[in-house]
Design an enzyme around this catalytic site. Structure first.
Site, PDB file in Angstrom:
ATOM      1  N   ASP A  13       0.870  -1.183   0.000  1.00 60.02           N
ATOM      2  CA  ASP A  13       0.000   0.000   0.000  1.00 60.02           C
ATOM      3  C   ASP A  13       0.906   1.231   0.000  1.00 60.02           C
ATOM      4  O   ASP A  13       2.105   1.140   0.278  1.00 60.02           O
ATOM      5  CB  ASP A  13      -0.910   0.013   1.245  1.00 60.02           C
ATOM      6  N   SER A  14       0.293   2.385  -0.266  1.00 60.97           N
ATOM      7  CA  SER A  14       1.071   3.614  -0.199  1.00 60.97           C
ATOM      8  C   SER A  14       1.434   3.950   1.251  1.00 60.97           C
ATOM      9  O   SER A  14       2.340   4.747   1.483  1.00 60.97           O
ATOM     10  CB  SER A  14       0.265   4.763  -0.804  1.00 60.97           C
ATOM     11  N   CYS A  76      -4.160  -1.500  -2.080  1.00 61.47           N
ATOM     12  CA  CYS A  76      -4.305  -0.064  -2.325  1.00 61.47           C
ATOM     13  C   CYS A  76      -5.272   0.100  -3.488  1.00 61.47           C
ATOM     14  O   CYS A  76      -5.010  -0.395  -4.592  1.00 61.47           O
ATOM     15  CB  CYS A  76      -2.934   0.523  -2.666  1.00 61.47           C
ATOM     16  N   GLU A 153      -3.585   8.878   8.321  1.00 63.45           N
ATOM     17  CA  GLU A 153      -2.121   8.770   8.472  1.00 63.45           C
ATOM     18  C   GLU A 153      -1.637   9.557   9.690  1.00 63.45           C
ATOM     19  O   GLU A 153      -0.610   9.249  10.283  1.00 63.45           O
ATOM     20  CB  GLU A 153      -1.414   9.275   7.211  1.00 63.45           C
ATOM     21  N   CYS A 186     -11.037   2.614  -0.336  1.00 66.06           N
ATOM     22  CA  CYS A 186      -9.661   3.000   0.004  1.00 66.06           C
ATOM     23  C   CYS A 186      -9.307   2.197   1.248  1.00 66.06           C
ATOM     24  O   CYS A 186     -10.105   2.128   2.193  1.00 66.06           O
ATOM     25  CB  CYS A 186      -9.583   4.499   0.299  1.00 66.06           C
ATOM     26  N   HIS A 188      -7.398   2.763   3.571  1.00 66.52           N
ATOM     27  CA  HIS A 188      -7.263   3.537   4.811  1.00 66.52           C
ATOM     28  C   HIS A 188      -8.612   3.662   5.540  1.00 66.52           C
ATOM     29  O   HIS A 188      -8.643   3.911   6.737  1.00 66.52           O
ATOM     30  CB  HIS A 188      -6.751   4.945   4.517  1.00 66.52           C
TER      31      HIS A 188
HETATM   32  N1  DGL Z   1      -4.761   3.304   0.707  1.00 64.78           N
HETATM   33  C1  DGL Z   1      -4.812   3.801  -0.647  1.00 64.78           C
HETATM   34  C2  DGL Z   1      -6.065   3.333  -1.346  1.00 64.78           C
HETATM   35  O1  DGL Z   1      -6.609   2.303  -0.983  1.00 64.78           O
HETATM   36  C3  DGL Z   1      -4.732   5.271  -0.868  1.00 64.78           C
HETATM   37  C4  DGL Z   1      -3.917   6.141  -0.127  1.00 64.78           C
HETATM   38  C5  DGL Z   1      -3.239   7.217  -0.914  1.00 64.78           C
HETATM   39  O2  DGL Z   1      -3.880   8.168  -1.419  1.00 64.78           O
HETATM   40  O3  DGL Z   1      -2.037   7.093  -1.010  1.00 64.78           O
HETATM   41  O4  DGL Z   1      -6.501   3.971  -2.276  1.00 64.78           O
END
Ligand code: DGL
Length: 272
Positions: A13-14, A76, A153, A186, A188
């Site tokens: 993931d990012s 991600c 985050e 997402c 997150h």
């Molecule tokens: N966790 C990432 C997703 O599922 C996105 C986070 C980011 O914007 O880097 O899209």
């Protein structure tokens, strides 16, 4: 590819968000070796161009395969929505992305109903969810929520600012649709399940939340079973964690996402 006997799963993931997928994987594939990469130095992906997201995602996927991953979980949505063909073309191992499993889960018993997809700006612009929903007779409204990733985050999960931001995003979205389900597009966002549910109730919506982490983990478990490598022998689960920015922050916040301590996190430089 891994030469070890035990199944090695690379999860990417990012940032921390993919740890929600890793957490959901652990009870389903308990005996695997997991290599997790959070590309925290280059986050957020959700506000970047397709070419940049594809470059970052391919570099991350290739790193995990070089470390021995037998399969990858692209935990991600942004990388899945904008770079899945590039990732598939760049690595010799099978992989699971997040979008199809989430839409598949939403689809059960809900054909021809409206769903609301909350996602990053880049994911919404790609319309990957809209198209995946159309293929299953779901009417999707996509809502970009660019402030949510930085808030998560920052660890601002149960925070008045986060609740205010959610109230604004969700009331704007509910003016456009009356969803039976809200898809967390997402990785997150599973951290925000409780404030999202509370805000939906306050706004008189009974929509059910579909969790990207669980849906993706189930798809990954099905793929792992087809690889015919042992993953639940009597060996305990083992981990390798990599982050491209502050190790300390990754350990502190990441343990909250994973629900257990992240003892050893290694700093990785993937370039700019
Ligand atoms: N966790 C990432 C997703 O599922 C996105 C986070 C980011 O914007 O880097 O899209």
């Amino acid at each position: 590819m891994s030469l070890s006997e035990n199944l090695t799963i690379g999860v990417f993931d990012s940032g921390f968000g993919g740890l929600t997928v890793l957490r959901a994987l652990l009870p389903l594939i308990p005996g695997a070796h997991y290599i997790y990469l959070g590309d925290t130095a280059r986050l957020p992906y959700g506000s970047k161009s397709q070419a940049t997201i594809a470059r970052y995602a391919v570099e991350s996927a290739q790193f995990l395969v070089a470390r021995g991953a037998d399969m990858l979980v692209i935990a991600c949505n942004t990388a899945t929505a904008l770079a899945l063909p590039e990732i598939i073309a760049s690595v010799p191992v099978p992989l699971v992305g997040v979008i199809e499993p989430v839409v598949q889960m939403a689809h059960y018993g809900r054909q021809n109903t409206q769903v609301l997809v909350l996602a990053t700006q880049a994911t919404v612009h790609s319309h990957a969810y809209l198209h995946a929903c159309e293929r299953r007779d779901l009417l999707a409204t996509e809502k970009a929520c660019p402030l949510l990733v930085p808030l998560v985050e920052e660890g601002w999960i149960d925070h008045p600012v986060t609740r205010d931001v959610l109230r604004i995003y969700l009331s704007e979205a509910l003016q456009l649709c009356s969803p039976s389900a809200v898809l967390l597009g997402c990785t997150h966002y599973p951290l925000l399940v409780s404030p999202i549910e509370q805000t939906l109730l306050e706004l008189n919506s009974n929509a059910v939340l579909i969790d990207s982490a669980r849906a993706t983990a189930e798809a990954a478990a099905a793929m792992a079973a087809s690889l015919q490598k042992p993953s639940s022998t009597h060996q305990p689960v083992t981990f390798e964690f990599y982050a491209t920015d502050s190790i300390e922050k990754f350990q502190n916040l990441g343990s909250r996402f994973l629900g257990q301590p992240l003892n050893e996190v290694k700093l990785l430089d993937l370039g700019g």
